[in-house]
Design an enzyme around this catalytic site. Structure first.
Site, PDB file in Angstrom:
ATOM      1  N   SER A  48       0.840  -1.196   0.000  1.00 28.14           N
ATOM      2  CA  SER A  48       0.000   0.000   0.000  1.00 28.14           C
ATOM      3  C   SER A  48       0.872   1.242   0.000  1.00 28.14           C
ATOM      4  O   SER A  48       1.990   1.225   0.541  1.00 28.14           O
ATOM      5  CB  SER A  48      -0.884   0.003   1.252  1.00 28.14           C
ATOM      6  OG  SER A  48      -1.468   1.265   1.469  1.00 28.14           O
ATOM      7  N   TYR A  62      -0.666   0.456  10.514  1.00 28.67           N
ATOM      8  CA  TYR A  62      -0.829  -0.060   9.149  1.00 28.67           C
ATOM      9  C   TYR A  62       0.356   0.354   8.282  1.00 28.67           C
ATOM     10  O   TYR A  62       0.925  -0.471   7.559  1.00 28.67           O
ATOM     11  CB  TYR A  62      -2.139   0.434   8.547  1.00 28.67           C
ATOM     12  CG  TYR A  62      -2.440  -0.153   7.180  1.00 28.67           C
ATOM     13  CD1 TYR A  62      -2.781  -1.495   7.046  1.00 28.67           C
ATOM     14  CD2 TYR A  62      -2.362   0.624   6.027  1.00 28.67           C
ATOM     15  CE1 TYR A  62      -3.044  -2.050   5.799  1.00 28.67           C
ATOM     16  CE2 TYR A  62      -2.635   0.084   4.773  1.00 28.67           C
ATOM     17  CZ  TYR A  62      -2.972  -1.252   4.662  1.00 28.67           C
ATOM     18  OH  TYR A  62      -3.228  -1.791   3.430  1.00 28.67           O
TER      19      TYR A  62
END
Length: 247
Positions: free
Chosen positions: A145, A158
């Protein structure tokens, strides 16, 4: 490219019960691969199996939580007993955690996100690397990501987990340089997924592409003809970035 570029190949897909994993597993099955589908949600896996069988493909369902690291070791043993090799690993499963200030993050949430996004992928490499080396063209592809680099406020765990994953994959790719195995990263960008809805609950999902949009590129990157190693492909801009330092 042949319409069955993955014919006769065996592919492990994690997070296969929904989202990118589900769409990618279906597309790889359509391209000829036997899918070893891993996820916690049995219902989603059974739906995937029904779809794959309806198109004439084959799947093996392996329902377990990736935090069960011993199960990952058993997965490698079972694949060895049945096929003696593995051609494709798609490390797709991921966990968002909680968007919150770093000082407010619960230790269990931090541990769980790192376990799924980082440790489980390392354990998959550890368990499946010998099998990938037995393939004539082993392909390991992991979903990352842009959060790994943007490091926005409140996204700490994250972002840290994806940055760690990228470091692991980059290292593994370097170790695979003299082998028939490649290890790469795939950034799907913003798609209409459960995780996206979790992170942006007010967003209109109809403004986003569905996970099916990225499957052509995923199939391309796990095919024997794709020989790049140590790259990150960004679906949003179509760019491929070489991660390995040449010397």
């Amino acid at each position: 490219m042949s319409d069955k570029p993955l014919s006769g190949r065996v592919a492990v897909v994690t997070g296969a019960s929904r989202g990118v994993g589900y769409a990618a597993a279906r597309a790889m099955a359509a391209a000829g691969a036997h899918i070893v589908a891993v996820a916690r949600t049995v219902g989603g896996l059974e739906e995937l199996d029904d779809e794959i069988r309806a198109m004439g493909g084959e799947a093996t369902l392996v329902p377990f939580d990736l935090k069960d690291f011993a199960a990952i070791d058993r997965l490698g043993g079972a694949i060895y007993e049945r096929w003696g090799k593995l051609d494709i690993l798609l490390g797709n499963a991921g966990m968002l955690g909680v968007i919150t200030p770093m000082g407010h993050l619960e230790p269990k949430v931090f541990d769980d996100v790192m376990a799924v996004n980082v440790t489980a992928n390392w354990r998959l490499i550890r368990s499946l690397d010998p099998l990938l080396r037995q393939s004539d063209a082993g392909r390991a592809l992991f979903v990352t990501s842009g959060a790994a680099h943007r490091c926005r406020p409140y996204w700490g765990v994250y972002s840290a987990s994806k940055a760690a994953l990228e470091a692991l994959v980059k290292t593994y790719a370097g170790e695979m340089r003299q082998t028939a195995v490649t290890a790469n990263l795939f950034d799907p960008g913003a798609l209409r997924t459960h995780m996206r809805a979790q992170s942006r609950p007010g967003e209109d999902p109809d403004t986003l592409k569905t996970p099916d949009a990225v499957t052509e590129d995923i199939v391309r990157m796990v095919s024997p003809g794709y020989t790049a190693n140590g790259v990150l492909f960004s679906f949003p801009n179509g760019e491929t970035r070489d991660l390995l330092v040449t010397s």
